[in-house]
Design a protein around this motif. Structure first.
Motif, short mmCIF file in Angstrom:
data_model
loop_
_atom_site.label_atom_id
_atom_site.label_comp_id
_atom_site.label_asym_id
_atom_site.label_seq_id
_atom_site.Cartn_x
_atom_site.Cartn_y
_atom_site.Cartn_z
N LEU A 1 38.87 37.14 51.21
CA LEU A 1 38.59 36.16 49.18
C LEU A 1 39.41 35.34 49.35
N TRP A 2 40.92 35.41 50.06
CA TRP A 2 41.75 34.10 50.41
C TRP A 2 41.59 32.99 51.06
N SER A 3 42.45 32.03 50.81
CA SER A 3 42.11 30.60 50.72
C SER A 3 43.45 29.80 51.06
N GLY A 4 43.71 29.06 51.38
CA GLY A 4 45.23 28.16 51.31
C GLY A 4 45.78 27.68 52.36
N ASP A 5 47.14 27.19 52.84
CA ASP A 5 47.80 26.72 53.75
C ASP A 5 49.46 26.93 53.64
N GLY A 6 50.25 26.99 54.29
CA GLY A 6 51.42 27.23 54.34
C GLY A 6 51.86 26.98 53.05
N GLY A 7 51.46 26.51 52.02
CA GLY A 7 52.16 26.55 50.69
C GLY A 7 52.09 27.37 49.88
N GLY A 8 51.21 27.61 50.49
CA GLY A 8 50.36 29.77 49.74
C GLY A 8 49.08 30.01 49.53
N ILE A 9 48.86 30.98 49.62
CA ILE A 9 47.75 31.31 49.92
C ILE A 9 46.21 32.15 48.56
N ARG A 10 45.63 31.56 47.86
CA ARG A 10 45.51 31.98 47.14
C ARG A 10 43.85 32.79 46.47
N ARG A 11 43.56 33.22 45.98
CA ARG A 11 43.15 34.00 45.37
C ARG A 11 42.34 34.33 43.72
N SER A 12 41.44 33.93 42.98
CA SER A 12 41.06 34.29 41.62
C SER A 12 40.03 35.95 41.88
N VAL A 13 40.42 36.38 40.69
CA VAL A 13 39.77 37.69 39.89
C VAL A 13 39.26 37.72 39.72
N GLN A 14 37.69 37.63 38.73
CA GLN A 14 36.81 38.20 37.62
C GLN A 14 36.96 38.96 37.53
N LEU A 15 37.17 39.46 35.85
CA LEU A 15 37.10 41.29 35.25
C LEU A 15 36.10 40.50 34.46
N PRO A 16 35.26 41.23 34.04
CA PRO A 16 34.97 41.76 32.37
C PRO A 16 35.23 40.94 31.27
N GLY A 17 36.84 40.51 30.98
CA GLY A 17 36.59 40.38 29.83
C GLY A 17 38.55 40.20 29.47
N PHE A 18 39.38 39.76 28.94
CA PHE A 18 40.38 39.64 28.43
C PHE A 18 41.00 40.46 28.77
N PRO A 19 40.76 41.60 27.84
CA PRO A 19 41.71 43.11 27.70
C PRO A 19 41.56 43.68 29.69
N GLU A 20 40.68 43.80 30.47
CA GLU A 20 39.78 43.88 32.18
C GLU A 20 40.99 43.31 32.46
N ALA A 21 41.48 42.16 32.53
CA ALA A 21 41.92 40.80 33.19
C ALA A 21 43.83 41.65 32.89
N ILE A 22 44.31 42.12 31.77
CA ILE A 22 45.20 42.04 31.59
C ILE A 22 45.75 43.91 31.83
N ALA A 23 44.41 45.19 31.91
CA ALA A 23 44.72 46.09 32.62
C ALA A 23 44.78 45.62 34.71
N ALA A 24 43.99 44.28 34.82
CA ALA A 24 44.06 43.89 36.31
C ALA A 24 45.78 43.27 36.21
N LEU A 25 45.80 42.84 35.85
CA LEU A 25 47.60 41.82 36.55
C LEU A 25 48.45 43.23 36.19
N VAL A 26 48.63 44.24 35.45
CA VAL A 26 49.00 45.38 35.30
C VAL A 26 49.07 46.36 36.06
N ARG A 27 47.78 46.25 37.22
CA ARG A 27 47.80 46.92 38.42
C ARG A 27 48.84 46.38 39.38
N ILE A 28 48.17 44.80 39.74
CA ILE A 28 48.83 44.03 41.00
C ILE A 28 50.24 44.34 39.85
N ALA A 29 50.85 44.62 39.00
CA ALA A 29 51.99 44.10 38.43
C ALA A 29 53.42 45.11 39.95
#
Length: 100
Positions: free
Chosen positions: A24-52
């Protein structure tokens, strides 16, 4: 306060091999990247809190760009000048929260 030693930067070959185990990740020596799609903005904020909470426990924090319902994550160990094992471990933990 003492400086916490950081793992060494991964070589290009080590990073390529590691990314095969993180499809699910891609990148190079400068960093690895992934996008996480959520159903809506509140869910994206909640996901960010979990990652935090995971990132804070590791004392290793992602670069985050939140766009409506999509989190764009970039992992790089700035103090090492590239991707390290810390980034791979955080990527694995994010994948555990959001398997894709």
């Amino acid at each position: 306060m003492t400086d916490v030693p950081r793992p060494p930067r991964l070589s290009p070959d080590e990073l390529t091999a590691a990314l095969t185990a993180l499809p699910l990740w891609s990148g190079d020596g400068g960093g690895i990247r992934r996008s996480v799609q959520l159903p809506g903005f509140p869910e994206a904020i909640a996901a960010l809190v979990r990652i935090a909470f995971v990132a804070e426990a590791m004392d290793h924090h992602p670069d985050v760009d939140l766009r409506w319902r999509t989190l764009h994550l970039t992992l790089v160990t700035h103090s090492a000048g590239g991707v390290t094992e810390l980034d791979l471990e955080l990527a694995r933990r994010v994948d555990g929260l959001f398997p894709g």
